[in-house]
Enzyme design. Sequence first.
Site, mmCIF file in Angstrom:
data_model
loop_
_atom_site.group_PDB
_atom_site.id
_atom_site.type_symbol
_atom_site.label_atom_id
_atom_site.label_comp_id
_atom_site.label_asym_id
_atom_site.label_seq_id
_atom_site.Cartn_x
_atom_site.Cartn_y
_atom_site.Cartn_z
ATOM 1 N N LYS A 41 -32.972 -1.656 6.932
ATOM 2 C CA LYS A 41 -33.855 -1.734 5.779
ATOM 3 C C LYS A 41 -33.614 -0.588 4.804
ATOM 4 O O LYS A 41 -34.040 -0.635 3.670
ATOM 5 C CB LYS A 41 -35.317 -1.660 6.248
ATOM 6 N N GLY A 42 -32.913 0.453 5.268
ATOM 7 C CA GLY A 42 -32.834 1.693 4.499
ATOM 8 C C GLY A 42 -32.295 1.567 3.094
ATOM 9 O O GLY A 42 -32.663 2.327 2.211
ATOM 10 N N GLU A 97 -25.068 1.450 1.653
ATOM 11 C CA GLU A 97 -25.701 2.147 2.782
ATOM 12 C C GLU A 97 -26.706 3.173 2.287
ATOM 13 O O GLU A 97 -26.554 3.721 1.195
ATOM 14 C CB GLU A 97 -24.626 2.881 3.594
ATOM 15 N N ASP A 98 -27.691 3.470 3.114
ATOM 16 C CA ASP A 98 -28.665 4.507 2.759
ATOM 17 C C ASP A 98 -28.083 5.909 2.956
ATOM 18 O O ASP A 98 -27.995 6.692 2.030
ATOM 19 C CB ASP A 98 -29.995 4.334 3.521
ATOM 20 N N ASP A 101 -24.503 9.612 8.226
ATOM 21 C CA ASP A 101 -24.837 10.823 8.985
ATOM 22 C C ASP A 101 -23.642 11.143 9.882
ATOM 23 O O ASP A 101 -22.708 11.836 9.475
ATOM 24 C CB ASP A 101 -26.128 10.537 9.764
ATOM 25 N N PHE A 148 -33.635 16.149 7.712
ATOM 26 C CA PHE A 148 -33.999 14.738 7.877
ATOM 27 C C PHE A 148 -34.822 14.332 6.664
ATOM 28 O O PHE A 148 -35.807 14.984 6.315
ATOM 29 C CB PHE A 148 -34.791 14.510 9.169
ATOM 30 N N VAL A 149 -34.406 13.269 5.985
ATOM 31 C CA VAL A 149 -35.042 12.905 4.717
ATOM 32 C C VAL A 149 -35.688 11.526 4.775
ATOM 33 O O VAL A 149 -35.291 10.670 5.557
ATOM 34 C CB VAL A 149 -34.028 12.960 3.549
ATOM 35 N N ASP A 155 -36.661 5.976 6.091
ATOM 36 C CA ASP A 155 -37.884 6.080 6.881
ATOM 37 C C ASP A 155 -37.809 7.156 7.943
ATOM 38 O O ASP A 155 -36.741 7.625 8.320
ATOM 39 C CB ASP A 155 -38.150 4.758 7.607
ATOM 40 N N ARG A 161 -40.901 4.675 3.479
ATOM 41 C CA ARG A 161 -39.809 4.041 2.722
ATOM 42 C C ARG A 161 -40.179 3.861 1.256
ATOM 43 O O ARG A 161 -39.310 3.754 0.398
ATOM 44 C CB ARG A 161 -39.491 2.658 3.302
HETATM 45 P P1 IMP Z 1 -24.923 7.425 11.503
HETATM 46 O O1 IMP Z 1 -24.343 6.331 12.357
HETATM 47 O O2 IMP Z 1 -25.155 8.688 12.296
HETATM 48 O O3 IMP Z 1 -24.156 7.666 10.240
HETATM 49 O O4 IMP Z 1 -26.396 6.979 11.162
HETATM 50 C C1 IMP Z 1 -26.824 6.537 9.904
HETATM 51 C C2 IMP Z 1 -28.212 5.960 10.045
HETATM 52 O O5 IMP Z 1 -29.098 6.893 10.682
HETATM 53 C C3 IMP Z 1 -28.805 5.680 8.693
HETATM 54 O O6 IMP Z 1 -28.493 4.378 8.223
HETATM 55 C C4 IMP Z 1 -30.301 5.858 8.954
HETATM 56 O O7 IMP Z 1 -30.847 4.664 9.466
HETATM 57 C C5 IMP Z 1 -30.354 6.920 10.037
HETATM 58 N N1 IMP Z 1 -30.543 8.270 9.458
HETATM 59 C C6 IMP Z 1 -29.695 9.319 9.567
HETATM 60 N N2 IMP Z 1 -30.188 10.400 8.937
HETATM 61 C C7 IMP Z 1 -31.368 10.020 8.401
HETATM 62 C C8 IMP Z 1 -32.361 10.706 7.613
HETATM 63 O O8 IMP Z 1 -32.256 11.902 7.258
HETATM 64 N N3 IMP Z 1 -33.457 9.973 7.269
HETATM 65 C C9 IMP Z 1 -33.633 8.678 7.632
HETATM 66 N N4 IMP Z 1 -32.728 7.993 8.351
HETATM 67 C C10 IMP Z 1 -31.607 8.665 8.739
HETATM 68 MG MG MG Z 2 -34.359 4.680 10.351
#
Ligand code: IMP
Ligand code: MG
Length: 176
Positions: A41-42, A97-98, A101, A148-149, A155, A161
């Site tokens: 949903k991000g 993508e949101d 990370d 963490f944002v 969310d 959100r």
């Molecule tokens: P990755 O596989 O570690 O890149 O994870 C990315 C996903 O982790 C994002 O699509 C978010 O759902 C979640 N995520 C990572 N950091 C944050 C944050 O700071 N706030 C909210 N969601 C996050």
């Molecule tokens: Mg999340």
Amino acid sequence: MSSAGRVLVTEGELQARVSQLGARITSDYHGRPLLLVGVLKGAFVFMSDLARAIDLPVDLDFMSVSSFGESTRSSGIVRIVMDLETDIRDRHVLLVEDIVDSDLKMTYLLELLRSRGPASMEVCALLARADSDQSQIGYTGFVIGDEFVIGYGLDAAERHRDLRSIHVFEPRTRSH
Ligand code: IMP
Ligand code: MG
């Protein structure tokens, strides 16, 4: 209890950056019909603003994935909760993508979508962590640190959100 902490990216900064990204995408995809794939949903808020900032006809589709649990860390084990409706073979796909990370989720999705034979495949991420591998991201909104944002679609355990700006999340551990 928890609350939205200090603003990291203001509503105005978000609007300005989304306009710039939209303009770049508009010129890059001139003559190539574009399919935006939003990751729910991000990405839902970013996707709706970005789609309107692109001055080209765009098709939209969404997929929903979950990396197990509601924790703040992605495991990289991604489960497809809702797949695309669109057959992306020979389509120009821009994955929206949101936040990237660890980049495990994006890497998984790119591999999955590439296996379906798109004409081209790019990523537009609202946020990317400074220490993440950004080599697979064609369009980045903002590079951030390890805070963490929340807000603008992002969310913490499904909350916040709907905030118009991006805030640093400040969990309050005191019980009530
Ligand atoms: P990755 O596989 O570690 O890149 O994870 C990315 C996903 O982790 C994002 O699509 C978010 O759902 C979640 N995520 C990572 N950091 C944050 C944050 O700071 N706030 C909210 N969601 C996050
Ligand atoms: Mg999340």
